[in-house]
Write a protein that holds these residues in place. Structure first.
Motif, PDB file in Angstrom:
ATOM      1  N   GLN A  18      14.602  45.974 -13.214  1.00  0.00           N
ATOM      2  CA  GLN A  18      15.272  45.412 -12.045  1.00  0.00           C
ATOM      3  C   GLN A  18      15.793  44.019 -12.367  1.00  0.00           C
ATOM      4  O   GLN A  18      15.096  43.193 -12.937  1.00  0.00           O
ATOM      5  CB  GLN A  18      14.286  45.322 -10.876  1.00  0.00           C
ATOM      6  N   ARG A  19      17.039  43.791 -12.023  1.00  0.00           N
ATOM      7  CA  ARG A  19      17.651  42.499 -12.323  1.00  0.00           C
ATOM      8  C   ARG A  19      17.019  41.404 -11.481  1.00  0.00           C
ATOM      9  O   ARG A  19      16.788  41.556 -10.296  1.00  0.00           O
ATOM     10  CB  ARG A  19      19.156  42.557 -12.023  1.00  0.00           C
ATOM     11  N   LYS A  20      16.740  40.292 -12.115  1.00  0.00           N
ATOM     12  CA  LYS A  20      16.203  39.152 -11.389  1.00  0.00           C
ATOM     13  C   LYS A  20      17.364  38.345 -10.828  1.00  0.00           C
ATOM     14  O   LYS A  20      18.368  38.139 -11.484  1.00  0.00           O
ATOM     15  CB  LYS A  20      15.360  38.284 -12.327  1.00  0.00           C
ATOM     16  N   SER A  21      17.197  37.904  -9.599  1.00  0.00           N
ATOM     17  CA  SER A  21      18.285  37.185  -8.949  1.00  0.00           C
ATOM     18  C   SER A  21      18.210  35.678  -9.162  1.00  0.00           C
ATOM     19  O   SER A  21      19.108  34.951  -8.772  1.00  0.00           O
ATOM     20  CB  SER A  21      18.286  37.490  -7.444  1.00  0.00           C
ATOM     21  N   GLU A  23      18.666  32.181 -10.693  1.00  0.00           N
ATOM     22  CA  GLU A  23      19.605  31.571 -11.628  1.00  0.00           C
ATOM     23  C   GLU A  23      18.915  30.456 -12.408  1.00  0.00           C
ATOM     24  O   GLU A  23      18.081  29.732 -11.867  1.00  0.00           O
ATOM     25  CB  GLU A  23      20.806  30.987 -10.870  1.00  0.00           C
ATOM     26  N   HIS A  57      24.210  35.455 -12.424  1.00  0.00           N
ATOM     27  CA  HIS A  57      24.427  36.437 -11.361  1.00  0.00           C
ATOM     28  C   HIS A  57      25.632  36.107 -10.486  1.00  0.00           C
ATOM     29  O   HIS A  57      25.916  36.829  -9.530  1.00  0.00           O
ATOM     30  CB  HIS A  57      23.171  36.564 -10.504  1.00  0.00           C
ATOM     31  N   ILE A  59      26.226  33.816  -8.254  1.00  0.00           N
ATOM     32  CA  ILE A  59      25.874  33.577  -6.855  1.00  0.00           C
ATOM     33  C   ILE A  59      26.352  32.187  -6.446  1.00  0.00           C
ATOM     34  O   ILE A  59      26.125  31.213  -7.165  1.00  0.00           O
ATOM     35  CB  ILE A  59      24.346  33.670  -6.652  1.00  0.00           C
ATOM     36  N   LYS A  93      21.624  30.145  -0.843  1.00  0.00           N
ATOM     37  CA  LYS A  93      22.936  30.721  -1.114  1.00  0.00           C
ATOM     38  C   LYS A  93      23.974  30.079  -0.198  1.00  0.00           C
ATOM     39  O   LYS A  93      23.673  29.684   0.927  1.00  0.00           O
ATOM     40  CB  LYS A  93      22.912  32.234  -0.904  1.00  0.00           C
ATOM     41  N   GLU A 189      34.533  39.861  -5.266  1.00  0.00           N
ATOM     42  CA  GLU A 189      33.121  40.071  -4.940  1.00  0.00           C
ATOM     43  C   GLU A 189      32.457  38.792  -4.433  1.00  0.00           C
ATOM     44  O   GLU A 189      31.551  38.838  -3.602  1.00  0.00           O
ATOM     45  CB  GLU A 189      32.373  40.605  -6.166  1.00  0.00           C
ATOM     46  N   TYR A 197      29.035  46.168  -5.529  1.00  0.00           N
ATOM     47  CA  TYR A 197      29.137  44.959  -6.342  1.00  0.00           C
ATOM     48  C   TYR A 197      28.883  45.324  -7.802  1.00  0.00           C
ATOM     49  O   TYR A 197      27.826  45.859  -8.137  1.00  0.00           O
ATOM     50  CB  TYR A 197      28.138  43.901  -5.864  1.00  0.00           C
ATOM     51  N   GLN A 201      25.631  39.429  -7.879  1.00  0.00           N
ATOM     52  CA  GLN A 201      24.408  39.832  -7.188  1.00  0.00           C
ATOM     53  C   GLN A 201      24.346  39.118  -5.849  1.00  0.00           C
ATOM     54  O   GLN A 201      24.348  37.895  -5.791  1.00  0.00           O
ATOM     55  CB  GLN A 201      23.171  39.497  -8.025  1.00  0.00           C
ATOM     56  N   ARG A 202      24.317  39.886  -4.767  1.00  0.00           N
ATOM     57  CA  ARG A 202      24.317  39.304  -3.427  1.00  0.00           C
ATOM     58  C   ARG A 202      22.928  39.361  -2.810  1.00  0.00           C
ATOM     59  O   ARG A 202      22.131  40.183  -3.163  1.00  0.00           O
ATOM     60  CB  ARG A 202      25.310  40.053  -2.534  1.00  0.00           C
TER      61      ARG A 202
END
Length: 202
Positions: A18-21, A23, A57, A59, A93, A189, A197, A201-202
């Motif tokens: 799983q991708r880590k959000s 940064e 990501h 963001i 965010k 995006e 997306y 990554q949202r």
């Protein structure tokens, strides 16, 4: 035919973590030493604000710099869990409609530079992109690349992966510039709501 592609590519695709959000680094889009003008109140000390874009990501982030720190657009800052030299904390965010005019102007330039400097990262999309459903492939979401061109790309990558954007343009004729198409999609995006997306990554 796309149904077969879905099943085949699902079997070929290894399980991914799983991708880590979180940064680690961000690029400054704008620095507001006196905070947002519309939020300042008489008698209150304003808090400096940094509008930035996460490098990994993509963001949009609102940051608060440390005291006496001054930053410039396109400057890279560390925002990870370790010792930060320039950033005090992350507010969270940032909504696209809160971007300043300076940040909006810098955004496309920053994305363009990120794509150019990380060509292999974005090129991998064309080498590994998967179907979204039995009717839609993720490649079709790239501006200017419909179903016919999607099949051309899939046929070409079967032989060997694309090695560069130049290699892509040489092997797949009469297609939009892949680098510019990726930049346009990333911008879409970041700034507008999307059903799918591919890069942000949202």
């Amino acid at each position: 035919m796309l149904l077969e592609l879905v099943e085949t590519e699902k079997m070929e695709q290894p399980e991914q973590e799983q991708r880590k959000s979180r940064e680690e680094n961000a690029i400054v889009l704008d620095f507001l030493p006196n905070g947002y003008p519309f939020e300042s109140r008489q008698g209150q000390v304003s808090t400096p604000i940094v509008q930035a874009l996460g490098k990994e990501h993509l963001i949009l982030l609102e940051l608060v710099p440390k005291k006496e720190i001054k930053l410039q657009p396109n400057e890279e800052v560390y925002i990870g869990e370790g010792k930060r030299d320039q950033i005090h904390h992350i507010n969270g965010k940032l909504l696209p409609d809160k971007l300043t005019s300076t940040a909006k102007a810098e955004l496309e330039f920053v994305i363009t530079e990120l794509v150019k400097k990380n060509e292999q990262r974005f090129l991998e999309f064309f080498n590994k992109a998967q179907p979204l459903s039995t009717r839609m492939h993720s490649i079709e979401l790239i501006p200017g690349m419909g179903k016919k061109r999607m099949w051309e790309i899939l046929d070409e990558r079967k032989g060997k992966p694309f090695e560069s954007f130049a290699d892509f343009k040489k092997r797949v004729k009469l297609l939009p510039d892949p680098e510019k198409a990726i930049i346009k999609r990333v911008l879409e995006e970041i700034t507008t709501e999307q059903k799918h997306y591919l890069f942000v990554q949202r």
